[in-house]
Enzyme design. Structure first.
Site, PDB file in Angstrom:
ATOM      1  N   ASP A  23      90.420  10.596  72.655  1.00  0.00           N
ATOM      2  CA  ASP A  23      89.493   9.700  71.968  1.00  0.00           C
ATOM      3  C   ASP A  23      89.957   9.410  70.543  1.00  0.00           C
ATOM      4  O   ASP A  23      89.178   9.524  69.588  1.00  0.00           O
ATOM      5  CB  ASP A  23      88.071  10.293  71.941  1.00  0.00           C
ATOM      6  CG  ASP A  23      87.588  10.721  73.321  1.00  0.00           C
ATOM      7  OD1 ASP A  23      87.937  10.044  74.303  1.00  0.00           O
ATOM      8  OD2 ASP A  23      86.878  11.742  73.426  1.00  0.00           O
ATOM      9  N   GLU A 179      82.058   2.201  77.320  1.00  0.00           N
ATOM     10  CA  GLU A 179      81.911   3.205  76.259  1.00  0.00           C
ATOM     11  C   GLU A 179      83.000   2.981  75.219  1.00  0.00           C
ATOM     12  O   GLU A 179      83.761   2.020  75.299  1.00  0.00           O
ATOM     13  CB  GLU A 179      82.020   4.616  76.859  1.00  0.00           C
ATOM     14  CG  GLU A 179      83.326   4.862  77.580  1.00  0.00           C
ATOM     15  CD  GLU A 179      83.343   6.152  78.397  1.00  0.00           C
ATOM     16  OE1 GLU A 179      82.300   6.810  78.526  1.00  0.00           O
ATOM     17  OE2 GLU A 179      84.416   6.498  78.908  1.00  0.00           O
TER      18      GLU A 179
HETATM   19  C1  6LW Z   1      84.074  10.150  75.443  1.00  0.00           C
HETATM   20  C2  6LW Z   1      84.190   8.919  76.215  1.00  0.00           C
HETATM   21  C3  6LW Z   1      85.361   9.249  76.973  1.00  0.00           C
HETATM   22  O1  6LW Z   1      82.940  10.307  74.717  1.00  0.00           O
HETATM   23  O2  6LW Z   1      85.255  10.537  77.353  1.00  0.00           O
HETATM   24  O3  6LW Z   1      87.434   8.587  77.656  1.00  0.00           O
HETATM   25  C4  6LW Z   1      84.222  11.095  76.595  1.00  0.00           C
HETATM   26  N1  6LW Z   1      86.316   8.437  77.102  1.00  0.00           N
HETATM   27  O4  6LW Z   1      84.395   7.774  75.481  1.00  0.00           O
HETATM   28  C5  6LW Z   1      84.593  12.454  76.166  1.00  0.00           C
HETATM   29  O5  6LW Z   1      85.835  12.430  75.534  1.00  0.00           O
END
Ligand code: 6LW
Length: 510
Positions: A23, A179
């Site tokens: 991240d 996300e």
């Molecule tokens: C993070 C989300 C993700 O919050 O995995 O790959 C989660 N993306 O954006 C935990 O790292």
């Protein structure tokens, strides 16, 4: 041990920050880049890296390093804790927003020096959702955009929310988990970069743009702009990225990916790592992300290598270097380099690595082939050297005051002593774990690597007590969001470690 991929003959190697560093979020101030990652159940939280060329990164600190900044109870599960930060520079200060999913929720920190100290957390109880982003528009409004994708304005000084949250975009129809939003003003548009498809093999990055930070947003016709899903690329699960512009005007993206090994379905053991790729802009104003491969064309500026974490630590400093991580908290009375100067003293709290409160100090495994060693004095306690994925998945080599050395494996609900030795005389002992590729044999079921645990004699001879398939310490088996961490622990009494060394077996193991 060199942390980052080298820069040779006009190329650099990816990942640029190997090991469990997912991240990534990045910002630039002048010629300096700063990058942060998720840290989950580990303390201190949110590692901060510095670079002057985007390829070589040095860890300069951690955002959450005081007990009041990260309050993880022992009940916080592994892969809980601190998720997906965003770092930005605004108004002469660094701003860091992240989510402590186990205790404080969304929190905001500021610093004048990104190496620290960072402020106490400003709590953001009105901001819902993980993966918060920070952006300021022309009139000074501060927007927090989070997974979903939704957005709310805040007063960043107090953490108060202003107005109601609004839904911005759900990503590509049918794709799961929109996300990791990041908002940027480029030219006449606001670009909204997101991850979608989930953080597994289907992961990807998509983008939309609009006239204002709150939209309305139109998706890029070429979405996903980055994904390695269904490809035979060595780097998989690519997604969750952040854009940055270099001083020469070129654009780059840092993002997470994994390097699965072994047969099918493939197991990745180093967690999600940080990669770099160039970005160009299409004639109609969309970002185009260059292909991400293990060997990449180097940026057109001189390399500025920085020292990676030292391979060997003799524990001579009063404080542990920033890459040392413990579990959930690090009480001074349990972890000390001053109690016996030149030694790391660990005092047991939990009775084994199965226990979330175990006293532990480790560092991320960053190479696929490496050797970890430590000289341990078990006179006043029992402890050892561990390769850890979580409480339910770890291998360890452990020494007791009576001269017994045991290799232990915990895989899911099963725990077993897998090797045992009685030393001819009790006293300090060098424990060793060698990690490397499995024997050459074509077998679609072959694991990603082998972990060999044992004792090193003073003349360097390695007595192996156990040889274990590495797949059980992979994310595909254990689940969750982290990767392997190798370190020292105390299971009983007080255990002292004179030194710890983690050496890459060969640098091309990247
Ligand atoms: C993070 C989300 C993700 O919050 O995995 O790959 C989660 N993306 O954006 C935990 O790292």
């Amino acid at each position: 041990m060199a942390a980052a991929g080298g820069w040779a003959g006009g190329t650099f190697s990816n990942p640029v920050i190997p090991g469990f560093h997912p991240d990534p979020s990045v910002c630039r101030v002048g010629e300096d880049y700063y990058l942060v990652c998720s840290s989950f159940e580990y303390f201190p939280g949110v590692p901060v890296f510095h670079s002057r060329d985007l390829v070589h990164w040095e860890q300069i600190g951690n955002v959450m390093e005081r007990p009041g900044q990260l309050r993880l109870p022992d009940t916080a599960p592994s892969s809980g804790g601190v998720y997906a930060p965003t770092i930005r520079h605004h108004d002469g200060r660094f701003w860091l927003i992240t989510t402590d999913v186990s205790h404080d929720g969304n929190v905001l920190f500021t610093a004048t020096d990104p190496a620290g100290p960072w402020s106490d957390p400003v709590l953001l109880p009105g901001v819902k959702g993980i993966d918060p982003d920070l952006a300021w528009d022309e009139d000074g409004t501060c927007w927090v955009t989070s997974a979903g994708i939704s957005q709310i304005a805040i007063d960043p000084g107090t953490g108060q929310t202003l107005g109601a949250p609004r839904r911005l975009w759900s990503g590509t129809p049918g794709a799961k988990a929109p996300e990791a939003p990041h908002l940027y003003r480029v030219g006449g548009y606001w670009y909204l970069l997101i991850a979608e498809g989930g953080t597994e093999r289907g992961h990807g990055i998509s983008v939309a743009r609009g006239p204002a930070p709150y939209g309305p947003f139109e998706p890029c016709p070429a979405n996903p702009v980055l994904s390695h899903r269904s490809t035979d690329q060595a780097i998989q699960n690519t997604g969750h990225g952040d854009l940055v512009q270099a001083p020469d005007g070129s654009w780059w993206i840092v993002f997470l990916g994994v390097r699965p090994g072994g047969g099918t379905p493939g197991w990745h053991v180093l967690g999600r790592e940080t990669f770099l790729a160039p970005v160009t802009w299409s004639a109609d104003g969309w970002p185009v992300i260059g292909e991400a491969t293990p060997v990449m064309a180097a940026p057109p500026w001189p390399p500025r290598p920085v020292p990676g974490p030292a391979a060997r630590d003799d524990f001579d400093a009063a404080r542990l270097a920033p890459h040392w991580i413990s579990l959930r908290s690090r009480p001074q009375e349990a972890v000390s380099t001053t109690e016996r100067p030149g030694w790391l003293t660990l005092r047991a709290r939990g009775a084994s690595l199965d226990d979330p409160a175990v006293t532990f100090a480790g560092r991320r495994q960053q190479h696929r082939a490496c050797r970890a060693r430590t000289l341990l004095d078990p006179a006043a306690g029992r402890g050892g050297l561990a390769v850890r994925l979580d409480e339910r998945h770890h291998y360890a080599i452990e020494a007791a005051p009576d001269g017994t050395v045991r290799a232990e494996a915990r895989i899911g609900p099963l725990r077993q002593t897998v090797g045992e030795l009685r030393l001819p005389e009790a006293g300090p002992v060098t424990l060793r774990a060698d990690i490397g590729g499995p024997p050459e044999a074509w077998d679609p079921r072959q694991g990603p690597d082998v972990v060999r645990l044992g004792v090193e004699e003073p003349d360097g001879v390695f007595t192996v007590l156990a040889e274990l398939d590495g797949r059980y310490l992979s994310t595909e088996v254990a689940g969750g969001f982290t990767g392997r961490v190798i370190g020292m622990y105390a299971a009983e009494g007080t255990v002292r470690f004179d030194w710890f060394a983690l050496e890459a077996e060969k640098d091309d193991a990247l």
